[in-house]
Motif scaffolding. Structure first.
Motif, PDB file in Angstrom:
ATOM      1  N   ALA A  35       0.844  -1.193   0.000  1.00  0.00           N
ATOM      2  CA  ALA A  35       0.000   0.000   0.000  1.00  0.00           C
ATOM      3  C   ALA A  35       0.882   1.247   0.000  1.00  0.00           C
ATOM      4  N   VAL A  36       0.424   2.263  -0.704  1.00  0.00           N
ATOM      5  CA  VAL A  36       1.130   3.541  -0.758  1.00  0.00           C
ATOM      6  C   VAL A  36       0.402   4.508   0.169  1.00  0.00           C
ATOM      7  N   ILE A  37       1.151   5.084   1.104  1.00  0.00           N
ATOM      8  CA  ILE A  37       0.594   6.061   2.040  1.00  0.00           C
ATOM      9  C   ILE A  37       0.868   7.436   1.440  1.00  0.00           C
ATOM     10  N   ILE A  38      -0.177   8.237   1.260  1.00  0.00           N
ATOM     11  CA  ILE A  38      -0.034   9.539   0.609  1.00  0.00           C
ATOM     12  C   ILE A  38      -0.466  10.650   1.553  1.00  0.00           C
ATOM     13  N   ASP A  39       0.455  11.569   1.810  1.00  0.00           N
ATOM     14  CA  ASP A  39       0.211  12.774   2.596  1.00  0.00           C
ATOM     15  C   ASP A  39      -0.064  13.891   1.598  1.00  0.00           C
ATOM     16  N   VAL A  40      -1.262  14.459   1.630  1.00  0.00           N
ATOM     17  CA  VAL A  40      -1.634  15.470   0.639  1.00  0.00           C
ATOM     18  C   VAL A  40      -1.481  16.901   1.169  1.00  0.00           C
ATOM     19  N   ARG A  41      -0.759  17.055   2.266  1.00  0.00           N
ATOM     20  CA  ARG A  41      -0.516  18.390   2.830  1.00  0.00           C
ATOM     21  C   ARG A  41       0.619  19.088   2.074  1.00  0.00           C
ATOM     22  N   THR A  42       0.906  20.313   2.464  1.00  0.00           N
ATOM     23  CA  THR A  42       1.999  21.059   1.843  1.00  0.00           C
ATOM     24  C   THR A  42       3.339  20.459   2.266  1.00  0.00           C
ATOM     25  N   PRO A  43       4.394  20.718   1.510  1.00  0.00           N
ATOM     26  CA  PRO A  43       5.716  20.208   1.904  1.00  0.00           C
ATOM     27  C   PRO A  43       6.149  20.674   3.297  1.00  0.00           C
ATOM     28  N   ASP A  44       5.805  21.895   3.681  1.00  0.00           N
ATOM     29  CA  ASP A  44       6.158  22.378   5.025  1.00  0.00           C
ATOM     30  C   ASP A  44       5.427  21.579   6.105  1.00  0.00           C
ATOM     31  N   GLU A  45       4.146  21.304   5.890  1.00  0.00           N
ATOM     32  CA  GLU A  45       3.383  20.495   6.845  1.00  0.00           C
ATOM     33  C   GLU A  45       3.956  19.078   6.918  1.00  0.00           C
ATOM     34  N   GLU A  70       0.718   9.587 -11.930  1.00  0.00           N
ATOM     35  CA  GLU A  70       1.933   8.793 -12.104  1.00  0.00           C
ATOM     36  C   GLU A  70       1.857   7.469 -11.339  1.00  0.00           C
ATOM     37  N   GLN A  71       0.901   7.355 -10.429  1.00  0.00           N
ATOM     38  CA  GLN A  71       0.722   6.135  -9.644  1.00  0.00           C
ATOM     39  C   GLN A  71      -0.187   5.167 -10.417  1.00  0.00           C
ATOM     40  N   PRO A  72       0.011   3.858 -10.242  1.00  0.00           N
ATOM     41  CA  PRO A  72      -0.869   2.893 -10.916  1.00  0.00           C
ATOM     42  C   PRO A  72      -2.316   2.989 -10.411  1.00  0.00           C
ATOM     43  N   LEU A  73      -3.267   2.927 -11.317  1.00  0.00           N
ATOM     44  CA  LEU A  73      -4.678   3.026 -10.950  1.00  0.00           C
ATOM     45  C   LEU A  73      -5.134   1.871 -10.070  1.00  0.00           C
ATOM     46  N   ASP A  74      -4.513   0.704 -10.224  1.00  0.00           N
ATOM     47  CA  ASP A  74      -4.965  -0.472  -9.476  1.00  0.00           C
ATOM     48  C   ASP A  74      -4.196  -0.700  -8.176  1.00  0.00           C
ATOM     49  N   THR A  95     -10.621   8.922  -7.161  1.00  0.00           N
ATOM     50  CA  THR A  95     -11.711   8.043  -7.612  1.00  0.00           C
ATOM     51  C   THR A  95     -12.202   8.475  -8.992  1.00  0.00           C
ATOM     52  N   ASP A  96     -12.360   9.783  -9.186  1.00  0.00           N
ATOM     53  CA  ASP A  96     -12.784  10.304 -10.490  1.00  0.00           C
ATOM     54  C   ASP A  96     -11.771   9.962 -11.589  1.00  0.00           C
ATOM     55  N   LEU A  97     -10.490   9.883 -11.220  1.00  0.00           N
ATOM     56  CA  LEU A  97      -9.444   9.548 -12.187  1.00  0.00           C
ATOM     57  C   LEU A  97      -9.370   8.048 -12.486  1.00  0.00           C
ATOM     58  N   GLY A  98     -10.088   7.243 -11.707  1.00  0.00           N
ATOM     59  CA  GLY A  98     -10.119   5.814 -11.970  1.00  0.00           C
ATOM     60  C   GLY A  98      -9.378   4.943 -10.977  1.00  0.00           C
TER      61      GLY A  98
END
Length: 122
Positions: A35-45, A70-74, A95-98
């Protein structure tokens, strides 16, 4: 009549205590291998503290869609932010991107508690 009122008051206290305990329980988020853990905050945060192993893809960068594409959809993704607002937006976009397996883990503290992944700084 007094006994009925006392019984109802006791019952109400039990119901309230049970409800509060259920609200405070942190839901568990399973983190499957890969699993890929993604932090969607700013780089400073992100630099102030992020889940160990998380990648930073800033939702507010203006290029989130291009970067996340750039990440795999599946793949399997667990997304978090500071409070849960941006992670919900990011999950919706993904989700909208697939993307098919995306979990919103909410804010960073909640995500750490739910996944068992510690918060670290670089």
């Amino acid at each position: 009549m007094r006994r009925i009122r006392l019984a109802l008051a006791a019952l109400a206290a039990v119901v309230l205590a049970t409800s509060l305990a259920a609200c405070s329980a942190t839901p568990s988020v399973a983190v499957p291998e890969g699993a890929v853990i993604i932090d969607v905050r700013t780089p400073d945060e992100y630099a102030e503290g992020h889940l160990e192993g998380a990648i930073n893809v800033n939702l507010q960068s203006g290029s989130f869609e291009q970067q996340i594409a750039e990440q795999p959809l599946d793949g399997t993704y667990i997304v978090y932010c500071r409070t849960g607002n941006r992670s919900a937006q990011a999950v919706s976009i993904m989700t909208d991107l697939g993307f098919t397996d995306v979990t919103d883990a909410g804010g960073v503290s909640d995500a750490s508690a739910a996944t068992g992944i510690p918060i670290v700084t670089d």
